[in-house]
Design a protein around this motif. Structure first.
Motif, PDB file in Angstrom:
ATOM      1  N   GLY A 424       0.797  -1.214   0.000  1.00  0.00           N
ATOM      2  CA  GLY A 424       0.000   0.000   0.000  1.00  0.00           C
ATOM      3  C   GLY A 424       0.835   1.272   0.000  1.00  0.00           C
ATOM      4  N   ASP A 425       2.163   1.126   0.111  1.00  0.00           N
ATOM      5  CA  ASP A 425       3.060   2.276   0.017  1.00  0.00           C
ATOM      6  C   ASP A 425       3.280   2.556  -1.464  1.00  0.00           C
ATOM      7  N   LEU A 426       2.537   3.491  -2.014  1.00  0.00           N
ATOM      8  CA  LEU A 426       2.513   3.704  -3.459  1.00  0.00           C
ATOM      9  C   LEU A 426       3.807   4.282  -4.003  1.00  0.00           C
ATOM     10  N   ASP A 427       4.668   4.805  -3.150  1.00  0.00           N
ATOM     11  CA  ASP A 427       5.947   5.364  -3.601  1.00  0.00           C
ATOM     12  C   ASP A 427       7.128   4.485  -3.204  1.00  0.00           C
ATOM     13  N   SER A 428       6.857   3.244  -2.863  1.00  0.00           N
ATOM     14  CA  SER A 428       7.928   2.362  -2.415  1.00  0.00           C
ATOM     15  C   SER A 428       8.926   2.101  -3.536  1.00  0.00           C
ATOM     16  N   GLY A 429      10.219   2.177  -3.198  1.00  0.00           N
ATOM     17  CA  GLY A 429      11.237   1.865  -4.185  1.00  0.00           C
ATOM     18  C   GLY A 429      11.407   0.381  -4.423  1.00  0.00           C
ATOM     19  N   VAL A 430      11.049  -0.434  -3.430  1.00  0.00           N
ATOM     20  CA  VAL A 430      11.180  -1.891  -3.515  1.00  0.00           C
ATOM     21  C   VAL A 430       9.958  -2.517  -2.874  1.00  0.00           C
ATOM     22  N   ILE A 431       9.415  -3.540  -3.519  1.00  0.00           N
ATOM     23  CA  ILE A 431       8.317  -4.303  -2.920  1.00  0.00           C
ATOM     24  C   ILE A 431       8.865  -5.676  -2.576  1.00  0.00           C
ATOM     25  N   SER A 432       9.103  -5.915  -1.312  1.00  0.00           N
ATOM     26  CA  SER A 432       9.664  -7.182  -0.858  1.00  0.00           C
ATOM     27  C   SER A 432       9.071  -7.522   0.496  1.00  0.00           C
ATOM     28  N   SER A 433       9.201  -8.801   0.877  1.00  0.00           N
ATOM     29  CA  SER A 433       8.669  -9.205   2.180  1.00  0.00           C
ATOM     30  C   SER A 433       9.387  -8.475   3.303  1.00  0.00           C
ATOM     31  N   GLY A 434      10.680  -8.165   3.108  1.00  0.00           N
ATOM     32  CA  GLY A 434      11.441  -7.461   4.126  1.00  0.00           C
ATOM     33  C   GLY A 434      10.990  -6.025   4.325  1.00  0.00           C
ATOM     34  N   LYS A 435      10.268  -5.455   3.334  1.00  0.00           N
ATOM     35  CA  LYS A 435       9.770  -4.088   3.444  1.00  0.00           C
ATOM     36  C   LYS A 435       8.247  -4.054   3.490  1.00  0.00           C
ATOM     37  N   GLY A 436       7.646  -5.126   3.979  1.00  0.00           N
ATOM     38  CA  GLY A 436       6.204  -5.135   4.177  1.00  0.00           C
ATOM     39  C   GLY A 436       5.394  -5.571   2.984  1.00  0.00           C
ATOM     40  N   GLY A 437       6.035  -6.091   1.947  1.00  0.00           N
ATOM     41  CA  GLY A 437       5.304  -6.559   0.779  1.00  0.00           C
ATOM     42  C   GLY A 437       4.476  -7.806   1.083  1.00  0.00           C
ATOM     43  N   ARG A 438       3.294  -7.869   0.470  1.00  0.00           N
ATOM     44  CA  ARG A 438       2.398  -9.012   0.650  1.00  0.00           C
ATOM     45  C   ARG A 438       2.472  -9.924  -0.564  1.00  0.00           C
ATOM     46  N   LEU A 439       2.461 -11.225  -0.321  1.00  0.00           N
ATOM     47  CA  LEU A 439       2.559 -12.220  -1.384  1.00  0.00           C
ATOM     48  C   LEU A 439       1.191 -12.473  -1.994  1.00  0.00           C
ATOM     49  N   GLY A 440       1.166 -12.640  -3.318  1.00  0.00           N
ATOM     50  CA  GLY A 440      -0.086 -12.955  -3.993  1.00  0.00           C
ATOM     51  C   GLY A 440       0.138 -13.841  -5.196  1.00  0.00           C
ATOM     52  N   THR A 441      -0.962 -14.249  -5.793  1.00  0.00           N
ATOM     53  CA  THR A 441      -0.890 -15.124  -6.952  1.00  0.00           C
ATOM     54  C   THR A 441      -1.966 -14.723  -7.953  1.00  0.00           C
ATOM     55  N   ALA A 442      -1.804 -15.227  -9.177  1.00  0.00           N
ATOM     56  CA  ALA A 442      -2.684 -14.811 -10.272  1.00  0.00           C
ATOM     57  C   ALA A 442      -3.573 -15.955 -10.722  1.00  0.00           C
ATOM     58  N   PHE A 443      -4.796 -15.603 -11.086  1.00  0.00           N
ATOM     59  CA  PHE A 443      -5.696 -16.504 -11.818  1.00  0.00           C
ATOM     60  C   PHE A 443      -5.874 -15.938 -13.222  1.00  0.00           C
ATOM     61  N   LEU A 444      -5.982 -16.825 -14.193  1.00  0.00           N
ATOM     62  CA  LEU A 444      -6.109 -16.425 -15.591  1.00  0.00           C
ATOM     63  C   LEU A 444      -7.563 -16.360 -16.013  1.00  0.00           C
ATOM     64  N   VAL A 445      -7.887 -15.303 -16.719  1.00  0.00           N
ATOM     65  CA  VAL A 445      -9.245 -15.060 -17.214  1.00  0.00           C
ATOM     66  C   VAL A 445      -9.301 -15.453 -18.691  1.00  0.00           C
ATOM     67  N   ASP A 446     -10.296 -16.255 -19.051  1.00  0.00           N
ATOM     68  CA  ASP A 446     -10.513 -16.582 -20.456  1.00  0.00           C
ATOM     69  C   ASP A 446     -11.169 -15.375 -21.114  1.00  0.00           C
ATOM     70  N   ASP A 447     -10.339 -14.512 -21.726  1.00  0.00           N
ATOM     71  CA  ASP A 447     -10.898 -13.274 -22.261  1.00  0.00           C
ATOM     72  C   ASP A 447     -11.557 -13.467 -23.629  1.00  0.00           C
ATOM     73  N   SER A 448     -11.665 -14.729 -24.061  1.00  0.00           N
ATOM     74  CA  SER A 448     -12.460 -15.000 -25.276  1.00  0.00           C
ATOM     75  C   SER A 448     -13.914 -15.256 -24.950  1.00  0.00           C
ATOM     76  N   ARG A 449     -14.221 -15.453 -23.642  1.00  0.00           N
ATOM     77  CA  ARG A 449     -15.602 -15.684 -23.231  1.00  0.00           C
ATOM     78  C   ARG A 449     -16.386 -14.393 -23.254  1.00  0.00           C
ATOM     79  N   PRO A 450     -17.621 -14.419 -23.671  1.00  0.00           N
ATOM     80  CA  PRO A 450     -18.448 -13.196 -23.598  1.00  0.00           C
ATOM     81  C   PRO A 450     -18.700 -12.840 -22.141  1.00  0.00           C
ATOM     82  N   PRO A 451     -18.805 -11.551 -21.825  1.00  0.00           N
ATOM     83  CA  PRO A 451     -19.075 -11.143 -20.444  1.00  0.00           C
ATOM     84  C   PRO A 451     -20.441 -11.650 -19.977  1.00  0.00           C
ATOM     85  N   ALA A 452     -20.511 -11.944 -18.679  1.00  0.00           N
ATOM     86  CA  ALA A 452     -21.784 -12.388 -18.103  1.00  0.00           C
ATOM     87  C   ALA A 452     -22.795 -11.245 -18.161  1.00  0.00           C
ATOM     88  N   PRO A 453     -24.068 -11.564 -18.355  1.00  0.00           N
ATOM     89  CA  PRO A 453     -25.091 -10.510 -18.413  1.00  0.00           C
ATOM     90  C   PRO A 453     -25.239  -9.811 -17.068  1.00  0.00           C
TER      91      PRO A 453
END
Length: 453
Positions: A424-453
């Motif tokens: 959440g430190d938007l001006d951070s020079g480094v994002i790491s666990s040692g400087k308070g960085g939070r770990l995350g992961t990605a899910f992939l979106v099938d962007d060929s699917r039409p959007p849900a109504p």
């Protein structure tokens, strides 16, 4: 608005009170060792089309990095590594005695920020000692939260398993290697680093065992060399996955410890994933050579477009004139006058170490640091300003802007998954666990699917 952004908006809009994925993730097997104990409060979404595009862009840039010794130094790897600032001990430990290049596995991880017009490269970590191979454990942990699981199922989200990517890389790199034949793989660290990495390597071994691989965590001092190959704990090793880094090789004694492994791999007695030579192309100084405007003529127009699209202005720290945005300037004066837009980095560091952000540093201290870096293994790089994404505030119904570092794997010639750090430190020079960085992961979106109504 693209599909990933639209689904992220829907995820946040429908998030029920009491849903706390970061608390679920705190029980993940990833918690507590090299990754730390803090987690992002939602999964990060990426379109499949964009994942393919960024993977291809990283691959094309990596191709150009591999050509630098030939383009600039007539194929002389020793001259190339010396230009990167490597000391003689590391050059001797890394390269063949005859100077011939090895055939290198295409394994790397690009650390990127996402600006308004796309991803920008901060560094490219070459080789095998990369954090994040096991990040799919975090995807599976998130799926234990009912809201996340239902959202993923409803929208057909997927994710990349880094262990499967790693097995594919081993097979691509060594056609004779067969994971189905119950091979023995040494997960090999440096003696001094092994205690801190032992838990992580044991987890990797357990994940590989699920695929029939007998993985043995160990360090270089435990390796036994025999005429038929190398042995660890009484077992002949088929493949070594190197976890130590070039900065572990400091003295002549260190080089002597490494030499028998390199000789065994060069003689074909064991598969080595990866030789230290891979790290030559993971040096930030190599990126500076790509970015150097004085050598633009070495690349054709299409190649220059590849470089400019991904790599921000990056220069070796030298007391000389250079070019910035078409203007010739004295580099040291420019650095002093524009510290709010520059980062000083050691060219062979990792994990956010040895990084000095100009905007976080008093002017005098910045000028002193830049002067001290002249002719050393350091680079200056244009500041990249990532676009924040919204994340739920832990324990509340609000959201807060968060900036992310994307660790995107290059697997062969394309996207091999990603793991993320956020703050959440938007001006951070480094994002790491040692400087308070939070770990995350990605899910992939099938962007060929039409959007849900």
């Amino acid at each position: 608005m693209d599909a990933a952004a639209r689904l992220t908006r829907d995820y946040l809009h429908n998030l029920p009170a009491g849903c706390a994925p970061e608390l679920v993730c705190a029980g993940s097997p990833l918690a507590g060792d090299i990754y730390g104990d803090a987690f992002l409060t939602r999964p990060v979404l990426l379109g499949q089309g964009e994942s393919r595009e960024v993977g291809e862009r990283i691959s094309r840039l990596y191709d150009l990095l591999l050509t630098l010794p030939e383009r600039r130094y007539g194929g002389d790897l020793r001259a190339f590594t010396a230009a990167l600032g490597w000391p003689p001990e590391q050059i001797a430990a890394t390269l063949r005695a005859d100077g011939r290049p090895r055939e290198l596995p295409r394994s790397a991880r690009a650390d990127l920020y996402r600006e308004a017009d796309g991803f920008r490269l901060l560094e490219l970590n070459g080789g095998s000692p990369l954090g994040g191979w096991d990040i799919a454990l975090l995807n599976r942990t998130l799926l234990q939260e009912p809201y996340v699981a239902s959202f993923v199922k409803e929208h057909g989200l997927g994710f990349t398993d880094g262990i499967e990517v790693l097995l594919d890389l081993w097979q691509q790199s060594f056609p004779g290697f067969d994971p189905a034949a119950n091979p023995v793989v040494a997960l090999l660290e440096w003696p001094g680093s092994y205690p801190a990495m032992e838990r992580h390597l044991n987890r990797m071994a357990a994940l590989l065992a699920e695929h029939g691989v007998d993985a043995v965590p160990c360090h270089l001092g435990q390796v036994e060399y025999r005429p038929d190959g190398i042995h660890v704990a009484g077992r002949r090793v088929d493949l070594v996955h190197r976890w130590f880094v070039i900065n572990d090789v400091v003295t002549a004694e260190d080089a002597a410890l490494l030499a028998p492994l390199s000789r065994a791999a060069d003689r074909g007695l064991v598969h080595l994933f990866t030789p230290l030579e891979n790290e030559v192309y993971g040096s930030k100084a190599a990126l500076a050579l790509l970015s150097d405007t004085r050598d633009r003529s070495l690349f054709d127009r299409a190649e220059r477009e590849v470089i400019d699209a991904l790599l921000p202005w990056t220069q070796l720290v030298r007391d000389e004139r250079t070019e910035v945005a078409g203007e010739r300037v004295e580099l040291l004066r420019y650095a002093a006058a524009h510290r709010d837009e520059l980062v000083l980095k050691a060219s062979s560091s990792h994990s956010g170490l040895d990084v000095l952000a100009g905007w976080e540093t008093p002017a005098d201290a910045w000028a002193d640091a830049v002067r001290a870096a002249v002719d050393g293994p350091y680079i200056l790089q244009r500041r990249v300003r990532p676009v924040p994404e919204e994340f739920p505030v832990p324990g509340g119904g609000a959201t807060e802007p968060t900036v992310l570092t994307w660790g995107v794997f290059l697997a062969g010639r394309g996207y091999g998954g990603a793991y993320l750090r956020g703050t959440g430190d938007l001006d951070s020079g480094v994002i790491s666990s040692g400087k308070g960085g939070r770990l995350g992961t990605a899910f992939l979106v099938d962007d060929s699917r039409p959007p849900a109504p």
